[in-house]
Design an enzyme around this catalytic site. Structure first.
Site, PDB file in Angstrom:
ATOM      1  N   ASN A  12      54.133  48.986  18.434  1.00  0.00           N
ATOM      2  CA  ASN A  12      53.593  48.198  19.552  1.00  0.00           C
ATOM      3  C   ASN A  12      54.170  48.658  20.885  1.00  0.00           C
ATOM      4  O   ASN A  12      53.441  48.870  21.850  1.00  0.00           O
ATOM      5  CB  ASN A  12      53.962  46.718  19.373  1.00  0.00           C
ATOM      6  CG  ASN A  12      52.959  45.984  18.519  1.00  0.00           C
ATOM      7  OD1 ASN A  12      51.836  46.424  18.364  1.00  0.00           O
ATOM      8  ND2 ASN A  12      53.369  44.858  17.962  1.00  0.00           N
ATOM      9  N   GLU A  25      53.582  41.043  10.800  1.00  0.00           N
ATOM     10  CA  GLU A  25      53.416  42.302  10.053  1.00  0.00           C
ATOM     11  C   GLU A  25      53.944  42.154   8.638  1.00  0.00           C
ATOM     12  O   GLU A  25      54.433  43.098   8.037  1.00  0.00           O
ATOM     13  CB  GLU A  25      54.111  43.480  10.776  1.00  0.00           C
ATOM     14  CG  GLU A  25      55.245  43.109  11.671  1.00  0.00           C
ATOM     15  CD  GLU A  25      56.513  42.746  10.920  1.00  0.00           C
ATOM     16  OE1 GLU A  25      56.658  41.531  10.640  1.00  0.00           O
ATOM     17  OE2 GLU A  25      57.317  43.627  10.604  1.00  0.00           O
ATOM     18  N   ASP A  58      56.802  44.076   4.227  1.00  0.00           N
ATOM     19  CA  ASP A  58      56.991  44.017   5.677  1.00  0.00           C
ATOM     20  C   ASP A  58      57.001  45.441   6.229  1.00  0.00           C
ATOM     21  O   ASP A  58      57.685  46.327   5.701  1.00  0.00           O
ATOM     22  CB  ASP A  58      58.332  43.318   5.970  1.00  0.00           C
ATOM     23  CG  ASP A  58      58.559  43.099   7.448  1.00  0.00           C
ATOM     24  OD1 ASP A  58      58.574  41.926   7.884  1.00  0.00           O
ATOM     25  OD2 ASP A  58      58.727  44.102   8.187  1.00  0.00           O
ATOM     26  N   ASP A  85      47.669  46.892  15.924  1.00  0.00           N
ATOM     27  CA  ASP A  85      46.625  46.171  15.168  1.00  0.00           C
ATOM     28  C   ASP A  85      45.950  47.104  14.162  1.00  0.00           C
ATOM     29  O   ASP A  85      45.713  46.745  13.017  1.00  0.00           O
ATOM     30  CB  ASP A  85      45.550  45.626  16.120  1.00  0.00           C
ATOM     31  CG  ASP A  85      46.012  44.357  16.822  1.00  0.00           C
ATOM     32  OD1 ASP A  85      47.098  43.866  16.479  1.00  0.00           O
ATOM     33  OD2 ASP A  85      45.276  43.868  17.708  1.00  0.00           O
TER      34      ASP A  85
HETATM   35  P1  GH3 Z   1      61.772  45.509  10.705  1.00  0.00           P
HETATM   36  O1  GH3 Z   1      61.743  46.879  10.152  1.00  0.00           O
HETATM   37  O2  GH3 Z   1      63.152  44.927  10.658  1.00  0.00           O
HETATM   38  O3  GH3 Z   1      60.785  44.615  10.045  1.00  0.00           O
HETATM   39  O4  GH3 Z   1      61.423  45.620  12.229  1.00  0.00           O
HETATM   40  P2  GH3 Z   1      60.061  45.231  12.921  1.00  0.00           P
HETATM   41  O5  GH3 Z   1      60.013  45.871  14.254  1.00  0.00           O
HETATM   42  O6  GH3 Z   1      58.943  45.565  12.016  1.00  0.00           O
HETATM   43  O7  GH3 Z   1      60.166  43.677  12.985  1.00  0.00           O
HETATM   44  P3  GH3 Z   1      60.217  42.683  14.170  1.00  0.00           P
HETATM   45  O8  GH3 Z   1      60.215  41.327  13.540  1.00  0.00           O
HETATM   46  O9  GH3 Z   1      61.315  43.007  15.110  1.00  0.00           O
HETATM   47  O10 GH3 Z   1      58.858  42.902  14.936  1.00  0.00           O
HETATM   48  C1  GH3 Z   1      57.653  42.533  14.402  1.00  0.00           C
HETATM   49  C2  GH3 Z   1      56.634  42.788  15.455  1.00  0.00           C
HETATM   50  O11 GH3 Z   1      55.308  42.585  14.942  1.00  0.00           O
HETATM   51  C3  GH3 Z   1      56.767  41.893  16.643  1.00  0.00           C
HETATM   52  C4  GH3 Z   1      55.381  41.412  16.939  1.00  0.00           C
HETATM   53  O12 GH3 Z   1      55.017  41.615  18.277  1.00  0.00           O
HETATM   54  C5  GH3 Z   1      54.513  42.301  16.068  1.00  0.00           C
HETATM   55  N1  GH3 Z   1      53.308  41.640  15.654  1.00  0.00           N
HETATM   56  C6  GH3 Z   1      53.178  40.472  14.988  1.00  0.00           C
HETATM   57  N2  GH3 Z   1      51.882  40.203  14.783  1.00  0.00           N
HETATM   58  C7  GH3 Z   1      51.177  41.218  15.327  1.00  0.00           C
HETATM   59  C8  GH3 Z   1      49.803  41.529  15.438  1.00  0.00           C
HETATM   60  O13 GH3 Z   1      48.910  40.789  14.976  1.00  0.00           O
HETATM   61  N3  GH3 Z   1      49.434  42.676  16.068  1.00  0.00           N
HETATM   62  C9  GH3 Z   1      50.357  43.503  16.567  1.00  0.00           C
HETATM   63  N4  GH3 Z   1      49.954  44.629  17.180  1.00  0.00           N
HETATM   64  N5  GH3 Z   1      51.668  43.249  16.503  1.00  0.00           N
HETATM   65  C10 GH3 Z   1      52.087  42.121  15.879  1.00  0.00           C
HETATM   66 MG    MG Z   2      58.797  44.558  10.173  1.00  0.00          MG
HETATM   67 MG    MG Z   3      58.756  40.952   9.873  1.00  0.00          MG
END
Ligand code: GH3
Ligand code: MG
Ligand code: MG
Length: 373
Positions: A254, A289, A246, A263
């Site tokens: 983002n 992610e 992860d 992305d």
């Molecule tokens: P942590 O270290 O605890 O994993 O924090 P994090 O910010 O990585 O995790 P969190 O679950 O808070 O956020 C994950 C983010 O990933 C939120 C979502 O908008 C983003 N995301 C998910 N799929 C995609 C994608 O296909 N493209 C992009 N750009 N962002 C994505």
């Molecule tokens: Mg994460």
């Molecule tokens: Mg995650």
């Protein structure tokens, strides 16, 4: 391939493109029929002058001029399509030109005992090749009726006494060679078109199969495929481990740099991991992610080394769009499959290890059941 053949092929392709421009958004079937039209018109361009020459040699001027005119119409059929935008119009004009001449040939020779009569077979064949079974049936009826009528009406002999009928064998042989050559080329054209269609179908099937198992953004396997791979390993009672990876604080990328850079980061991470893993491993996007790595036939020490290499590689990633931003890091949780449990239970244990890696400060891999790595 010799340069001359290549140059000829290029010129041929340019001509086909001129007749059927890309902008037409032609269906593959339409493109195939138009290509066939071009091919039969090229065949006409090859054969008609030979027959014109033949009839000129025996001074049958009543045939030379009409054949010349019919030949021009046949060779121009692709252009007729180009300007009418109707394959039916081009097809029927082509066939009518050939048929009219062959009928006229019967008139000139005085009966269907004419060297050209064998060519009546070409009309329905051409209609099928040029995309219309209905037209083929119609031409089958027309040509056979015409042959019977020609015999009934002209059957008493030569209408125009001409010197060549004194020595008809040459004309018959020439005509039969031309007809059999044409039928063979017709079959070759159809066979080539069929092969090309199968090739296209094969490529389309492979693309569809590949798309069905790939993640659209990163190109690595999608969740469905990687989970099914885990089930397969589980059914085979293989020893394997799963690792959930992860990205750390991904949301910040983002939020601060935009979704597009997010992305891009996902793509670069996926490529980097894919590049590190072994042939036997299977790597895919689990969602958002998070990525899932299936490690087959790996001992603990080997898995640790591999995952550490991956972690370092991600930390070292240089992404121009993220220049002034903290480096990307990943956390991972690894669980070894326990015989008897389901694959999803193994994934759950890997998830717990991942959670522990996050809680322990991120940018690390934790093996389930072990202390911090
Ligand atoms: P942590 O270290 O605890 O994993 O924090 P994090 O910010 O990585 O995790 P969190 O679950 O808070 O956020 C994950 C983010 O990933 C939120 C979502 O908008 C983003 N995301 C998910 N799929 C995609 C994608 O296909 N493209 C992009 N750009 N962002 C994505
Ligand atoms: Mg994460
Ligand atoms: Mg995650």
């Amino acid at each position: 391939m010799p340069a001359a053949t290549r140059a000829f092929k290029e010129r041929y392709k340019r001509y086909v493109k001129y007749i059927l421009p890309d902008t037409e958004c032609a269906s593959p079937e339409q493109a195939m029929v138009v290509t066939t039209l071009v091919n039969v018109s090229l065949l006409a361009a090859l054969l008609v002058p030979a027959f014109v020459l033949e009839y000129a040699l025996v001074q049958m001027w009543r045939l030379v001029v009409p054949l010349f005119v019919a030949g021009i119409v046949m060779v121009a059929a692709p252009l007729i399509y180009r300007f009418s935008r109707s394959i039916s119009v081009a097809r029927e004009i082509f066939i009518v030109a050939l048929f009219s001449f062959k009928l006229w040939e019967c008139v000139v020779f005085g009966d269907v005992v004419s060297p050209g009569a064998v060519w009546f077979i070409a009309m329905p064949l051409l209609a099928i090749m040029l995309g219309s079974v209905r037209s083929a049936v119609a031409w089958l009826l027309i040509t056979n009726t015409a042959m019977i009528l020609a015999h009934l009406m002209l059957g008493n002999g030569v209408v125009f006494p001409i010197p060549s009928t004194e020595n008809p064998h040459f004309l018959y042989i020439f005509s039969h060679i031309g007809a059999s050559f044409s039928v063979a080329v017709f079959l070759l054209i159809v066979e080539n078109a069929r092969r090309r269609a199968f090739q296209r179908l094969k490529i389309a099937n492979e693309t569809i199969s590949d798309l069905a198992i790939r993640d659209a953004l990163t190109g690595v396997y999608n969740r469905r495929h990687i989970v099914s791979e885990i089930s397969r390993a589980e059914d085979a009672a293989d020893s394997f481990s799963v690792c959930l990876l992860d990205l750390d604080h991904f949301k910040r990328i983002n939020d601060n740099l935009g979704h597009a850079v997010g992305d891009l980061a996902l793509q670069r991470v996926a490529v980097a991991v894919q590049d590190e893993i072994r042939q036997s491993d299977c790597f895919g996007r689990y969602g958002g992610e998070e990525f899932l790595l299936l490690l087959k036939d790996a001992d603990l020490a080997g898995s640790k080394q591999l995952l550490e290499r991956i972690r370092e590689r991600i930390e070292a990633l240089e992404i121009a769009e993220m220049e002034s931003f903290p480096r990307i890091t990943i956390s991972g949780g690894v669980a070894q499959y326990r015989p008897g449990e389901s694959g999803s239970e193994t994934i759950n244990r890997a998830d717990q290890a991942l959670y522990a890696a996050k809680a322990a400060g991120r940018n690390r891999i934790i093996f389930e059941g072990a202390d911090q790595q």
